[in-house]
Design an enzyme around this catalytic site. Structure first.
Site, PDB file in Angstrom:
ATOM      1  N   HIS A   8       0.815  -1.221   0.000  1.00 52.40           N
ATOM      2  CA  HIS A   8       0.000   0.000   0.000  1.00 52.40           C
ATOM      3  C   HIS A   8       0.851   1.274   0.000  1.00 52.40           C
ATOM      4  O   HIS A   8       0.323   2.366  -0.191  1.00 52.40           O
ATOM      5  CB  HIS A   8      -0.926   0.038   1.221  1.00 52.40           C
ATOM      6  CG  HIS A   8      -1.956  -1.041   1.235  1.00 52.40           C
ATOM      7  ND1 HIS A   8      -2.858  -1.218   0.207  1.00 52.40           N
ATOM      8  CD2 HIS A   8      -2.225  -2.016   2.140  1.00 52.40           C
ATOM      9  CE1 HIS A   8      -3.653  -2.245   0.490  1.00 52.40           C
ATOM     10  NE2 HIS A   8      -3.278  -2.759   1.652  1.00 52.40           N
TER      11      HIS A   8
ATOM     12  N   ASP B  59      -2.613 -10.581  -2.663  1.00 53.39           N
ATOM     13  CA  ASP B  59      -3.204 -10.198  -1.373  1.00 53.39           C
ATOM     14  C   ASP B  59      -4.691  -9.869  -1.585  1.00 53.39           C
ATOM     15  O   ASP B  59      -5.101  -9.495  -2.682  1.00 53.39           O
ATOM     16  CB  ASP B  59      -2.461  -8.956  -0.847  1.00 53.39           C
ATOM     17  CG  ASP B  59      -2.864  -8.561   0.560  1.00 53.39           C
ATOM     18  OD1 ASP B  59      -2.099  -8.883   1.485  1.00 53.39           O
ATOM     19  OD2 ASP B  59      -3.929  -7.923   0.729  1.00 53.39           O
TER      20      ASP B  59
ATOM     21  N   HIS C 201      -6.192  -7.334  -0.670  1.00 50.45           N
ATOM     22  CA  HIS C 201      -6.358  -5.894  -0.904  1.00 50.45           C
ATOM     23  C   HIS C 201      -5.563  -5.442  -2.123  1.00 50.45           C
ATOM     24  O   HIS C 201      -4.434  -5.890  -2.337  1.00 50.45           O
ATOM     25  CB  HIS C 201      -5.909  -5.118   0.339  1.00 50.45           C
ATOM     26  CG  HIS C 201      -6.618  -5.545   1.579  1.00 50.45           C
ATOM     27  ND1 HIS C 201      -6.085  -6.485   2.440  1.00 50.45           N
ATOM     28  CD2 HIS C 201      -7.838  -5.205   2.064  1.00 50.45           C
ATOM     29  CE1 HIS C 201      -6.954  -6.681   3.434  1.00 50.45           C
ATOM     30  NE2 HIS C 201      -8.016  -5.925   3.230  1.00 50.45           N
TER      31      HIS C 201
ATOM     32  N   ASP D 248      -4.353 -13.014   3.225  1.00 50.08           N
ATOM     33  CA  ASP D 248      -5.633 -12.603   3.821  1.00 50.08           C
ATOM     34  C   ASP D 248      -6.794 -12.980   2.898  1.00 50.08           C
ATOM     35  O   ASP D 248      -7.948 -12.631   3.160  1.00 50.08           O
ATOM     36  CB  ASP D 248      -5.654 -11.111   4.193  1.00 50.08           C
ATOM     37  CG  ASP D 248      -4.956 -10.220   3.189  1.00 50.08           C
ATOM     38  OD1 ASP D 248      -4.690 -10.679   2.061  1.00 50.08           O
ATOM     39  OD2 ASP D 248      -4.689  -9.050   3.519  1.00 50.08           O
TER      40      ASP D 248
END
Ligand code: 6XA
Ligand code: ZN
Length: 345
Positions: free
Chosen positions: A160, A196, A198, A285
Site C-alpha cells: 500500500h 493479497d 487488498h 488474507d
C-alpha cells in the site's frame, strides 16, 4: 527455497488502530511473522538467512527522497513534542488543499505523507521498515544471482506504500523496491503479481506510467473493500504504461473458481509479457477465516496457487504482505511455497 528473515521486525509493533469507530489492537502484529517462520521451519521449506544491509538509495529509486527523510526523522519529531504513544494522522490535504507546502506541525506533516489513520507510526517503525526492505533486497539478490526462487519474510508489509505515502500498515513498498532493483541490475522486464486480498495501490501507483514493470492484482472489489479509492478494472496504466496494469477486482465473498479464473488470466498476461523476473506480493488474507477479508481460499487453493506460479517457469521472488488469522497464516504461506518448490524445475 531460501528464506530471508530477521527477528528485528518486532521493532514495529503498533498499539491500536481505528476499526469500526473504535480503537482496537492492531491486526498487523509481530506474531504474524513468528507464525510464518514457525511454519516454514516445520515444513523445511529452506534455509533461513539473515538480511544484508543495503543503502537507502535502493529505497529512493521508488520513494521520494523527502518522504524517506520524513520516515527517518518522524519518531524523533513526534517524541520531541513530548509524545510517547504511537503517532496517527487525523488531517489530510485532499483535493483542493495544497500539498506543495509542507506544514511544520507534525500531525499535518504525517497527514501529507499518509492516506489512512490505521497505520500507527511507532518508535521502531522506520528501523523495521528499512529492515523489511533489506530482507526483501537480500532475497532479491539471491534470485538475481540465479536462485529459482526466494522468500522475503518481511514485516511490516509494503504494497500500500506509494511514492510518497504510507498507509494500510505499509511504509516502504518492498515488492516495488525489489522490482526496481531487478531492473537496475539488468532485467529488461519485471512483473509484479499481487495476490493479497487488498489491491496493491502503492505498487500500482509507483509503476503506473511504465511499460518495463507490469503490475497485476487480484483483490476484493474496492467499491466495498480497502483501499476503496483504487483497484478498478479500468485502471490499465497511463502513457507509456498503458496496457501494463491489470486489476482483477472480485466481489467480497467470490468463489474460488472466480479467483482462479482471474489468476489464470493474470498469469496468461505475465507469460505474454515475457518478464525476466517475477515478484509475488504474497498476502494470505484471502484465507476463508481471515478476520478482515472475504475470500474463501484454504489449503487446497494455496497448494494450487503455488503450483500455478511454478508453471510460469520464471525466477520468482515471494514477498510477504497481509494475512491476519495469525495461527493459520504460516500454514497458508508454507503451502504456497512448498507446492511452488515441488512444481519448480
Ligand atoms: C484497514 C485495513 C488495511 C488492510 C491492510 C492489508 N486498516 N493490506 O491487509 O494488504
Ligand atoms: Zn491485505
Amino acid at each position: 527455497m531460501k528464506i530471508v528473515y530477521s527477528d528485528r521486525h518486532r521493532l514495529h509493533a503498533g498499539q491500536r488502530e481505528f476499526y469500526r469507530g473504535e480503537l482496537v489492537p492492531c491486526f498487523e502484529k509481530p506474531e504474524r511473522a513468528d507464525f510464518v517462520l514457525e511454519a516454514v521451519k516445520a515444513r523445511n521449506i529452506g534455509p533461513i538467512l539473515e538480511p544484508k544491509e543495503f543503502s537507502v538509495s535502493y529505497i529512493e529509486r521508488v520513494h521520494a527522497a523527502r518522504y524517506v527523510r520524513f520516515l527517518e526523522k518522524a519518531w524523533e519529531m513526534w517524541s520531541a513534542l513530548g509524545n510517547t504513544k504511537d503517532a496517527l494522522p487525523s488531517v489530510w490535504p485532499i483535493r483542493t488543499f495544497r500539498d506543495d507546502v509542507e506544514p511544520d506541525y507534525f500531525i499535518a506533516k504525517l497527514g501529507m505523507y499518509s492516506y489512512d489513520n490505521g497505520t500507527p507510526l511507532t518508535s521502531g517503525s522506520w528501523s523495521a521498515a528499512k529492515l523489511g526492505a533489506d530482507v526483501t533486497l537480500t532475497a532479491q539478490q539471491l534470485v538475481a544471482g540465479g536462485e529459482r526462487a526466494a522468500f522475503a519474510l518481511a514485516r511490516p508489509p509494503g504494497h500500500h506504500a506509494g511514492p510518497d505515502f504510507l498507509g494500510g500498515y505499509c511504509f516502504i513498498n518492498n515488492a516495488a523496491v525489489a522490482a526496481q532493483t531487478f531492473r537496475d541490475q539488468g532485467a529488461q522486464r519485471v512483473a509484479v503479481l499481487d495476490v493479497d486480498y487488498h489491491h496493491g495501490n502503492g505498487t500500482q501507483t509507483i509503476f503506473y506510467e511504465r511499460a518495463d514493470v507490469m503490475f497485476l492484482s487480484i483483490h476484493g472489489d474496492p467499491k466495498t473493500e480497502y483501499p476503496f479509492y483504487l483497484g478498478h478494472a479500468d485502471e490499465k496504466g497511463r502513457g507509456a504504461g498503458e496496457g501494463y496494469n491489470w486489476n482483477y477486482p472480485l466481489p467480497a465473498g467470490s468463489s474460488n473458481a472466480a479467483w482462479f479464473d482471474a489468476l489464470t488470466d493474470a498469469t496468461r498476461r505475465i507469460s505474454a509479457f515475457k518478464p525476466d523476473a517475477l515478484v509475488i506480493s504474497l498476502g494470505v488474507d484471502t484465507f476463508a477465516e481471515d478476520p478482515i477479508s472475504k475470500f474463501q481460499l484454504r489449503e487446497p487453493e494455496y497448494l494450487r496457487l503455488g503450483a500455478h506460479l511454478a508453471a510460469l517457469e520464471l525466477p520468482t521472488l515471494f514477498v510477504l504482505e497481509g494475512g491476519y488469522a495469525v495461527a493459520e497464516i504460516g500454514h497458508n504461506v508454507a503451502h504456497v511455497l512448498r507446492s511452488f518448490d515441488e512444481g519448480a524445475s
